[in-house]
Every structure is written in structure tokens, then in C-alpha cells.
Scaffold this active site. Structure first.
Site, mmCIF file in Angstrom:
data_model
loop_
_atom_site.group_PDB
_atom_site.id
_atom_site.type_symbol
_atom_site.label_atom_id
_atom_site.label_comp_id
_atom_site.label_asym_id
_atom_site.label_seq_id
_atom_site.Cartn_x
_atom_site.Cartn_y
_atom_site.Cartn_z
ATOM 1 C CG ASP A 174 -1.958 1.008 1.383
ATOM 2 O OD1 ASP A 174 -1.992 1.170 0.228
ATOM 3 O OD2 ASP A 174 -2.469 0.818 2.242
ATOM 4 C CG HIS A 217 -3.420 -0.276 8.869
ATOM 5 N ND1 HIS A 217 -4.137 0.939 8.154
ATOM 6 C CD2 HIS A 217 -1.882 -0.059 8.759
ATOM 7 C CE1 HIS A 217 -4.214 1.685 7.704
ATOM 8 N NE2 HIS A 217 -2.154 1.167 7.358
ATOM 9 C CD GLN A 285 -2.876 -0.894 4.366
ATOM 10 O OE1 GLN A 285 -3.660 -1.297 3.579
ATOM 11 N NE2 GLN A 285 -2.108 -0.107 4.335
ATOM 12 N NE ARG A 315 -0.678 11.443 4.283
ATOM 13 C CZ ARG A 315 -1.212 11.141 4.368
ATOM 14 N NH1 ARG A 315 -0.500 9.751 5.317
ATOM 15 N NH2 ARG A 315 -2.154 10.504 3.745
ATOM 16 C CG ASP A 317 -2.467 6.131 7.897
ATOM 17 O OD1 ASP A 317 -1.542 5.626 8.862
ATOM 18 O OD2 ASP A 317 -2.788 5.479 6.786
ATOM 19 C CD GLU A 359 -4.917 10.080 5.221
ATOM 20 O OE1 GLU A 359 -5.796 10.088 3.354
ATOM 21 O OE2 GLU A 359 -4.823 8.986 5.781
ATOM 22 C CG HIS A 428 0.336 9.548 -1.288
ATOM 23 N ND1 HIS A 428 -0.036 10.897 -0.473
ATOM 24 C CD2 HIS A 428 0.419 8.122 -0.860
ATOM 25 C CE1 HIS A 428 -0.282 9.298 0.283
ATOM 26 N NE2 HIS A 428 -0.192 8.492 0.342
ATOM 27 C CG ASP A 429 -3.660 8.795 -0.647
ATOM 28 O OD1 ASP A 429 -2.873 7.548 -1.060
ATOM 29 O OD2 ASP A 429 -3.948 9.579 0.300
ATOM 30 N NE ARG A 553 -4.338 4.731 -3.658
ATOM 31 C CZ ARG A 553 -3.740 3.981 -2.474
ATOM 32 N NH1 ARG A 553 -4.062 5.344 -1.492
ATOM 33 N NH2 ARG A 553 -3.884 2.664 -1.905
HETATM 34 C C1 GLC Z 1 -3.360 7.418 4.682
HETATM 35 C C2 GLC Z 1 -2.522 6.714 2.660
HETATM 36 C C3 GLC Z 1 -2.858 5.817 1.954
HETATM 37 C C4 GLC Z 1 -3.190 4.692 2.603
HETATM 38 C C5 GLC Z 1 -4.061 4.213 3.979
HETATM 39 C C6 GLC Z 1 -3.773 3.945 4.730
HETATM 40 O O1 GLC Z 1 -5.183 7.518 3.614
HETATM 41 O O2 GLC Z 1 -2.649 8.185 2.213
HETATM 42 O O3 GLC Z 1 -1.874 6.245 0.611
HETATM 43 O O4 GLC Z 1 -3.798 3.629 1.186
HETATM 44 O O5 GLC Z 1 -3.902 5.813 4.576
HETATM 45 O O6 GLC Z 1 -3.222 3.291 5.535
#
Ligand code: GLC
Length: 677
Positions: A174, A217, A285, A315, A317, A359, A428-429, A553
Site C-alpha cells: 500500500d 494498522h 493491514q 502525519r 494517516d 489525515e 499520492h492518493d 494510484r
Molecule cells: C492513508 C494513505 C493512503 C493509504 C491509507 C491506508 O490514507 O494516504 O495512501 O492507502 O492511509 O494506510
């Protein structure tokens, strides 16, 4: 910093961060001259070597513990109301913080003190500029990154977000978000010690380093997960395990699917222990169970160890998913916020220079809450992505009509004064359109039909679309999807190149690209540039040749071309033009204190549906941004501009200057208007 002793009681210093000289005078003298703000700023640098008078560094820790300890206990009691060992867990957290503080290198402790004592908030400065990249795709490894410092400095970068740094599982991971070990790095980039050297070099160059801290995770290869799979119940309790399908079957209908096409469902069967485990994202994950306070303590310990390696921003996430309650949708729950309050309090006690960034890809109404929830003084993240503004910009660009976006942005609550948004056009998303929906039925809430139009538009599937992107994660049998693609490809550059020699189409695409750089730079936060967008990098259509890069992505995660940092080399004329214009924009922004993130944004209807308008200022409006999202010239009227700023107005945006009056805008022009004295 370099010190040059002089004969009088002052010292001439060189600030590495500001890249400018300044004068430091003895504190008493300064107080007499009422130059306290100046000394505070100067002491930020002097503190790198000198402890503060009357307070040892250790008492700083105790002071912060006294200030935040009660809040920390309160948040813990929200999370664990029935836990009779709450005091024990509190003590464990305090011990983790104390140990981290004791182990914190002197330079970082000094940074803690100086940031705390500064009368400005470092990440709110108009001088802040973010950049995010995959180290391997940008510069091969940590050593290569150090060599790119001059490029980053030249661009004006003060905050660098590195993706995929910590040791992730082999193969598909991922994009680095399936972490196997939080305290080691991806060996191809270098060791954790190399990372520490990098953070120090970056700091020296005035660049704060940001890393992802995947707190929802771990990878199934993480030590805890391996033990859990082997049947260890203590470790199974680090995750959400179910003995059979009945629990997952009850819960599944309440949950959304993040990757419905590539990873349908939220639970995964683990053959080794014959149980089901909660997996919001990919099956490898495994979602962490923060109902177990041991997980919280261990994750905070990991985070603080990384902070002691010099990471200045984390960050967080997938923050909206970190707390699960059976029978609920498990997104944005109150306990999620209590959990973030715990993270913030512990980090602030041990390492207050460090900032947390949420995020939170949630509906627009939710995102502000990640700074701290309504009615609570307890703080959460200092920074948060404004994904609603990002989606709104792309929506406006597709339709040329800014009204729904403006209405939504106007309706959202203000962020707290001591925080910053992180604004961006691309990352990146994928572009997730869901944030534009509103389940409470606000006027601005986009209909499903409109959301479907948006992803089709950006996949180039709508007649007349300038975009060349791709759909992401379309649900089987359903229409709704996200959008992938680089800024340049989505903004029309790729399509323009297809029409060989169409200079007008290329010019329009460049204008769109610059518009999406200019608007975020005028808003109340850190503008973040995604790797390659500064040179108008196009989509990478070879992304799926590697088995681990099947996720769509990767279309916008291409490698930076070699030699990109030198001008007049392999880049096309367009890339050079975008980079040159962007540099001008960045330089202009840094000279505008009104753009400090503490100055709130107020969205204004401009009376022209194609022009987004917002102003900035504290008591009085001093700045007006007007941005034309259409391919035709637009007029907002002299009266409108004068009503906001008065008669004497100048445009500080250095690009796209025309001789037309200030109330007229060229196609895709963005004006940064200021009151002239
Ligand atoms: C965050 C990341 C993304 C990832 C997700 C799960 O949103 O930006 O790229 O897939 O977390 O870890």
C-alpha cells in the site's frame, strides 16, 4: 548558525533557517528597549546551546506535565471508562513520555523550548512551504535526498514530507503504509541512523521533516501480528479478532469500503489461527485495537522514538478510523478524538516541538474537528489536510462554476487560531469526491449525479474534458469512483500535448496548473506541493508493470526525471515555465505576512459564478484573493474590490500580470490583491 562576537554587547548572527543575518543584544538591554519579540526569535537559535536562566530543561517537562496531566487523565477516562487500572496506564504513559524526554538529544530539547517560547507559531508562518515525495522516486535514497537539499531550498521548501520511509512489508505494501517495524527504515533508503543524519541536515537547512505514522494498522508481518497469528491471545488483543464470521457479518453492513475494487470487505480470514481479523484497508493491514491500552502505550513509544530521531511532524494517516465500536460505522467517533487528545498531550509533554497532522479524509463537516472537538479545550492535531478544499478546487475547475465550492467552504467552521490547514492540489492518493457530499442535506452538498460527473470528467470520459486521469476503486455495480492522475495531466497538459502544436491548449493547461498552485498559497495554512507538480510531470502509464504497483494510484507516483533540478536540462519548455512561475509565486508569498495561517479566511460571493473570492485579515480585511476558474476572461466589478479593500489596491501575484484593471481577470487568473498604503 554562526556567531560573530562584536565589541559592544551584541552579537551578529547568521540564521540558517531564514538565511539572513541578525543582531542579538543582551536580554536586559532589549527589555529596556522593548524588543522582547526580537529576542524571543533570536533566542530560538541561541537556545540550541544555552539553557534558559532560572529554569533547567528538566523543569520544562514537569511544567508541561502539570499543565497537561489532568487533561491526559480525562481523555483516558473517556477511552477506558470501566478500566480500574486507569492510574496504572496513566503512569505508564507518563513514563514513556519521561523516558523519551530524557533520551531526547539536546538540540531537539532546545528546539522544544524555543518553539514553546516563541511568540509566533512556527508552522503558521507565511514562509512555510511543504513538499512531499517518495524518497526513492525523488532521489534514490537518504544520501540522494541530502544532495537535493539545495534544490528544495531554492524552491523555498521548509517542510518535507517523505512517504514510504519506515520498514514496510515486502511486495505489495500500500505504498509503504503496511508497516512491519516502526523503528527501522526501508533498507534501500538507508538505516535509521541515516534518517537521523538526514533530519539533522534538513533542520540545519531550515527544513522540518514529516513522516507518516500509520496508527490505524500494522502489516500482518509486524511482530505483534505474527504472534497473534500464531495464537498468542495477548497479541490477538492488539487487533480485532473474531472467532467466526458472525461478528464481521453483523458489522460489515455498517461500514464503508475504502478499496471496494481491490480489497472488498473489512475483515480477513487468518488461516493460521482460524479467526477473522479487522482490515479496513488491504487484507495485509490489520487494524490496531486501541481498546487495549497496551497498544496505545506501545504506539506512543514508537512515535516518540522517531521524534527523537529528529522527525518534526507526524502525519497520522487514516485518523478517522482509529477507534472502533461495534454497531457503529466506526468513523469519526468521539473516542477517536479522545485518542488523538492523548497522542497530542503525551507528545506535547515529551517533545513539544513536534506537530501532529491529521489525515482525516472525511465529509467536509468533520475535518475541522481534528484540531480539537467542539466544546473541549483539549487539543488534537496542530495541522490537518483540507481535503474538502482540495476536492472543491477540482470541482470548480471541471465546471467553471465556483458557487457550490464557495458555499461549502463558507459554511465550514473556522479552524482554531493556533493551527494550520495543509492545502494541496494533489498528493499520492486519489482525489476522493465523497467529501463534497453532505448527509445533512446542505445546499452545497453534491448530488451523486454530480460526483459521478466529476470522476468521469477527470477520467476524460466527458465530452470536452481537458483531463487525462483514471477512475479509482469503482464499486462493482455502482457508479461512484475517485480520480487518479497528476496535477498536469488532470489539468489538461497531456491532452494539450496530444493536439501537437496547439500552443493555446498548452497555455490554458499551464494556466490551470498555476491556478491550482496559487489558490492554496493564499489560504490559511501550509501549501503543499506534490513531487513532480512543480515541473508539470505527466501520468506514468507504465506503473502497473511491477506486481506490487497494481493499485491505480501509482499512475501519479512516477519517478522524477533525472536532472530535473537543473534549469535548461532535459525538461521541456512547459516544465521550465511552470517551475519558473511557481518560484515567483512562492517568493511573493513569503513576503506577505498577511498570509500567516493565524489570519482567518473569509469566503465572499464575488457576484460572478466563475470567480472564487476570499479575504484575509484579523480586524480588517487586508487581502483579497480572486480566482477565475473559467477559460474566459471575467469581470468582478470595481465596486466589489473597493468595498473589500478600498480604492488603493495592488496585485501581489507576480504571475499572469496583465494591463487590465484589477477587477478584470484573464482566463484562470488568480489575483492576490492587497490594500496599498
Ligand atoms: C492513508 C494513505 C493512503 C493509504 C491509507 C491506508 O490514507 O494516504 O495512501 O492507502 O492511509 O494506510
Amino acid at each position: 548558525m554562526a556567531l560573530f562576537p562584536c565589541r559592544l554587547n551584541f552579537i551578529v548572527c547568521w540564521s540558517v533557517r531564514d538565511r539572513a543575518p541578525f543582531v542579538w543584544l543582551a536580554e536586559k538591554t532589549l527589555k529596556k528597549w522593548d524588543l522582547t519579540p526580537t529576542i524571543k526569535r533570536l533566542s530560538e537559535i541561541l537556545l540550541m546551546t544555552t539553557p534558559l536562566e532560572n529554569e533547567t530543561l528538566e523543569t520544562g517537562f514537569e511544567r508541561r506535565l502539570r499543565q497537561l496531566g489532568t487533561d491526559l487523565k480525562d481523555s483516558l477516562s473517556v477511552l477506558y471508562p470501566d478500566n480500574t487500572d486507569l492510574q496504572i496506564w496513566y503512569d505508564k504513559l507518563v513514563n514513556v513520555a519521561r523516558r523519551a524526554f530524557e533520551e531526547r538529544p539536546d538540540t531537539l530539547r532546545a528546539l522544544d523550548e524555543s518553539r514553546q517560547r516563541s511568540n509566533t507559531t512556527w508552522f503558521q508562518s507565511e514562509k512555510m512551504l511543504g513538499y512531499m515525495c517518495y524518497p526513492d522516486r525523488f532521489a534514490t535514497d537518504f544520501r540522494g535526498l541530502r544532495a537535493k537539499i539545495p534544490y528544495l531550498q531554492d524552491l523555498g521548501v521548509t517542510y518535507l514530507h517523505l512517504l514510504s520511509v519506515l520498514k514496510a512489508r515486502d511486495g505489495d505494501n500500500d505504498g509503504g503504509f503496511a508497516i512491519e517495524d516502526y523503528l527501522s527504515t526501508n533498507a534501500k533508503l538507508g538505516t535509521i541512523d541515516d534518517l537521523e543524519t538526514l533530519t539533522a541536515d534538513m533542520r540545519q537547512a531550515g527544513i522540518a521533516l514529516c513522516l507518516d505514522f500509520a496508527l490505524n494498522h500494522t502489516a500482518q508481518e509486524h511482530d505483534w501480528a505474527r504472534r497473534a497469528a500464531a495464537g498468542d491471545e495477548d497479541y490477538q488483543n492488539h487487533y480485532y479478532f473474531f472467532p467466526d464470521r458472525s461478528g464481521p457479518d453483523e458489522q460489515e453492513p455498517l461500514l464503508e469500503q475504502v478499496f471496494p475494487a481491490t480489497a472488498p470487505g473489512n475483515f480477513t480470514y487468518v488461516e493460521a489461527c482460524d479467526k477473522w481479523v479487522w482490515t479496513t484497508f488491504y487484507p495485509y493491514q490489520w487494524d490496531l485495537n486501541y481498546h487495549n491500552p497496551a497498544v496505545l502505550v506501545a504506539m506512543l513509544e514508537n512515535l516518540l522514538k522517531l521524534a527523537n530521531k529528529g522527525v518534526e511532524i507526524f502525519r497520522l494517516d487514516a485518523a478517522i478510523y482509529i477507534w472502533k465500536e461495534l454497531g457503529t460505522p466506526c468513523r469519526n467517533l468521539p473516542q477517536t478524538h479522545a485518542l488523538l487528545q492523548v497522542f497530542r498531550a503525551v507528545v506535547s509533554i515529551a517533545a513539544p516541538a513536534v506537530a501532529l497532522k491529521a489525515e482525516a479524509v472525511a465529509g467536509a463537516r468533520h475535518i475541522t474537528k481534528y484540531f480539537g472537538t467542539d466544546g473541549s479545550h483539549k487539543k488534537e492535531c496542530q495541522l490537518a489536510y483540507h481535503n474538502a478544499a482540495m476536492a472543491a478546487l477540482w470541482d470548480s475547475l471541471a465546471t467553471g462554476d465556483v458557487r457550490p465550492a464557495a458555499e461549502m467552504l463558507r459554511d465550514l467552521p473556522q479552524k482554531p487560531g493556533d493551527t494550520s490547514w495543509v492545502y494541496y492540489a494533489r498528493c499520492h492518493d486519489d482525489i476522493g469526491w465523497g467529501t463534497l457530499r453532505d448527509r445533512l442535506g446542505a445546499n452545497w452538498g453534491a448530488s451523486e449525479e454530480h460526483l459521478n460527473f466529476l470522476w468521469r470528467f477527470y477520467a476524460g470520459e466527458v465530452e470536452g474534458s481537458f483531463a487525462r486521469g483514471q477512475r479509482f476503486q469503482q464499486m462493482p455495480g455502482e457508479a461512484f469512483a475517485g480520480s487518479n492522475g497528476t496535477l498536469a495531466s488532470l489539468a489538461g497538459l497531456e491532452a494539450a500535448f496530444e493536439k501537437t502544436g496547439d500552443a493555446k491548449a498548452i497555455d490554458m493547461a499551464v494556466k490551470r496548473i498555476l491556478l491550482l498552485h496559487a489558490v492554496p498559497m493564499a489560504l490559511d495554512g501550509i501549501p503543499l506541493i506534490y513531487m513532480g507538480d512543480e515541473i508539470a510531470l505527466l501520468n506514468d502509464y507504465d506503473y502497473d508493470t511491477k506486481p506490487e504497483n497494481q493499485d491505480g494510484r501509482w499512475l501519479h507516483r512516477g519517478k522524477m526525471p533525472s536532472g530535473f533540478e537543473a534549469s535548461n536540462t532535459p525538461q521541456s519548455a512547459v516544465a521550465d515555465r511552470v517551475l519558473a512561475e511557481l518560484r515567483k509565486l512562492i517568493a511573493a508569498r513569503k513576503l506577505m505576512p498577511i498570509l500567516n495561517a493565524k489570519n482567518p479566511v473569509r469566503y465572499l460571493p464575488t457576484g460572478n459564478k466563475h470567480v472564487l473570492g476570499f479575504c484575509r485579515g484579523n480586524d480588517e480585511e487586508h487581502f483579497l484573493c480572486v480566482a477565475n476558474f473559467s477559460e474566459k476572461p471575467q469581470d468582478i466589478g470595481q465596486e466589489f474590490v473597493e468595498k473589500v479593500l478600498g480604492k488603493h489596491v495592488a496585485d501581489q501575484n507576480p504571475i499572469g500580470h496583465s494591463t487590465s484593471p484589477i477587477w478584470q481577470l484573464e482566463p484562470y487568473q488568480c489575483r492576490w490583491l492587497v490594500k496599498q498604503r
